[in-house]
Design a protein around this motif. Structure first.
Motif, PDB file in Angstrom:
ATOM      1  N   THR A 173      -2.050   0.272  -2.425  1.00  0.00           N
ATOM      2  CA  THR A 173      -3.179   0.088  -3.331  1.00  0.00           C
ATOM      3  C   THR A 173      -4.420  -0.292  -2.533  1.00  0.00           C
ATOM      4  O   THR A 173      -4.355  -0.539  -1.326  1.00  0.00           O
ATOM      5  CB  THR A 173      -2.911  -1.019  -4.372  1.00  0.00           C
ATOM      6  N   TYR A 174      -5.538  -0.352  -3.246  1.00  0.00           N
ATOM      7  CA  TYR A 174      -6.824  -0.664  -2.631  1.00  0.00           C
ATOM      8  C   TYR A 174      -6.829  -2.027  -1.938  1.00  0.00           C
ATOM      9  O   TYR A 174      -7.695  -2.287  -1.088  1.00  0.00           O
ATOM     10  CB  TYR A 174      -7.915  -0.661  -3.708  1.00  0.00           C
ATOM     11  N   ARG A 175      -5.885  -2.899  -2.264  1.00  0.00           N
ATOM     12  CA  ARG A 175      -5.862  -4.222  -1.635  1.00  0.00           C
ATOM     13  C   ARG A 175      -5.415  -4.167  -0.175  1.00  0.00           C
ATOM     14  O   ARG A 175      -5.536  -5.149   0.548  1.00  0.00           O
ATOM     15  CB  ARG A 175      -4.974  -5.175  -2.448  1.00  0.00           C
ATOM     16  N   ASN A 176      -4.883  -3.042   0.228  1.00  0.00           N
ATOM     17  CA  ASN A 176      -4.604  -2.837   1.651  1.00  0.00           C
ATOM     18  C   ASN A 176      -5.927  -2.451   2.315  1.00  0.00           C
ATOM     19  O   ASN A 176      -6.459  -1.365   2.070  1.00  0.00           O
ATOM     20  CB  ASN A 176      -3.560  -1.732   1.836  1.00  0.00           C
ATOM     21  N   ILE A 177      -6.471  -3.337   3.147  1.00  0.00           N
ATOM     22  CA  ILE A 177      -7.814  -3.120   3.667  1.00  0.00           C
ATOM     23  C   ILE A 177      -7.893  -1.934   4.620  1.00  0.00           C
ATOM     24  O   ILE A 177      -8.979  -1.403   4.867  1.00  0.00           O
ATOM     25  CB  ILE A 177      -8.356  -4.391   4.364  1.00  0.00           C
ATOM     26  N   SER A 178      -6.753  -1.478   5.134  1.00  0.00           N
ATOM     27  CA  SER A 178      -6.788  -0.324   6.024  1.00  0.00           C
ATOM     28  C   SER A 178      -6.987   0.978   5.249  1.00  0.00           C
ATOM     29  O   SER A 178      -7.124   2.044   5.855  1.00  0.00           O
ATOM     30  CB  SER A 178      -5.522  -0.248   6.878  1.00  0.00           C
ATOM     31  N   SER A 179      -7.017   0.910   3.919  1.00  0.00           N
ATOM     32  CA  SER A 179      -7.305   2.105   3.116  1.00  0.00           C
ATOM     33  C   SER A 179      -8.784   2.471   3.144  1.00  0.00           C
ATOM     34  O   SER A 179      -9.164   3.565   2.718  1.00  0.00           O
ATOM     35  CB  SER A 179      -6.840   1.903   1.668  1.00  0.00           C
ATOM     36  N   SER A 180      -9.622   1.584   3.649  1.00  0.00           N
ATOM     37  CA  SER A 180     -11.047   1.874   3.776  1.00  0.00           C
ATOM     38  C   SER A 180     -11.277   2.921   4.864  1.00  0.00           C
ATOM     39  O   SER A 180     -10.667   2.878   5.936  1.00  0.00           O
ATOM     40  CB  SER A 180     -11.823   0.600   4.123  1.00  0.00           C
ATOM     41  N   LYS A 181     -12.172   3.850   4.612  1.00  0.00           N
ATOM     42  CA  LYS A 181     -12.490   4.868   5.609  1.00  0.00           C
ATOM     43  C   LYS A 181     -13.189   4.269   6.820  1.00  0.00           C
ATOM     44  O   LYS A 181     -13.253   4.901   7.877  1.00  0.00           O
ATOM     45  CB  LYS A 181     -13.342   5.971   4.984  1.00  0.00           C
TER      46      LYS A 181
END
Length: 227
Positions: A49-57
């Protein structure tokens, strides 16, 4: 089965699957991380989910489950699968740096652990993936298992369990059985004529059952991860 000789090739195909099917998603897919070849344990979650900060580009470090989260690592620490010094860093750091992420990744490698999700697409909320999304990634996930080749797989929650096993199980019955025996009871998972050992487990946070998950993980540690 996807024709991939290594994980880098697999991730390229997983990224293509994600881009083609979720073109409007501005979050990056979360891949696997840890000991990538012959680990003692592959630990399988459901979806990022978005709470995983590594999902940010904008993230320039490795991408694997639960980067930026505290609670999942705390539960693994309770089970004896995470060291005291590192869990204190996770608890006290208000911002996950790439350096801390690499420390966690190095720890997973040292302990012969590999963390991954059955679905790689990152959601903007905590909704569970639908059947069509699970099926979209199932072939690539099975290829991931072949490439990683773990001694044991721990699958958290009924979604990965029922997606992989041919028989349906009740986690409550499984929990009662392993508690009575005092040992884990692996199920057989066959992929391309090779057998893998799968251990069902409650999901360790959120809508799962953290207490019972920790109890099963303690049995895993004491019977599977014995040095």
């Amino acid at each position: 089965m996807l024709n991939c000789k290594n994980l880098d090739e697999l991730w390229t195909q997983v990224n293509q699957i994600t881009e083609e099917n979720f073109p409007d998603n501005d979050l990056m897919p979360i891949l696997g991380g840890g000991q990538e070849k012959n680990p003692k344990l592959m630990i399988v979650f459901i979806n990022p989910t978005y709470r995983n900060i590594s999902s940010s580009k904008n993230w320039n470090g490795p991408r694997f489950p639960f980067i930026g989260r505290k609670r999942p690592w705390i539960e693994f620490h309770k089970a004896g699968l995470f060291e005291d010094e590192l869990i204190e860093k996770i608890k006290t750091n208000t911002d996950w740096s790439i350096d801390l992420t690499n420390q966690v990744l190095d720890f997973l490698k040292k302990k012969s652990l590999y963390f991954t999700n059955i679905v790689k697409n990152t959601g903007h909320n905590a909704d569970l993936p639908k059947a069509d999304q699970i099926n979209l990634y199932l072939t690539s996930f099975k290829r991931e298992i072949e490439l990683v080749n773990p001694a044991y797989i721990v699958a958290f929650g009924l979604i990965p369990i029922n997606s992989l096993l041919s028989e349906k199980i009740k986690l409550s019955d499984y929990y009662d059985s392993v508690k009575k025996k005092g040992n884990v009871i692996p199920y057989s998972l066959e992929i391309n004529s090779k057998e893998y050992k799968l251990i069902p487990c409650y999901y360790p946070i959120g809508r799962g059952n953290p207490g019972k998950a920790v109890e099963i993980l303690k049995l895993v540690k004491n019977t599977v991860l014995v040095d």
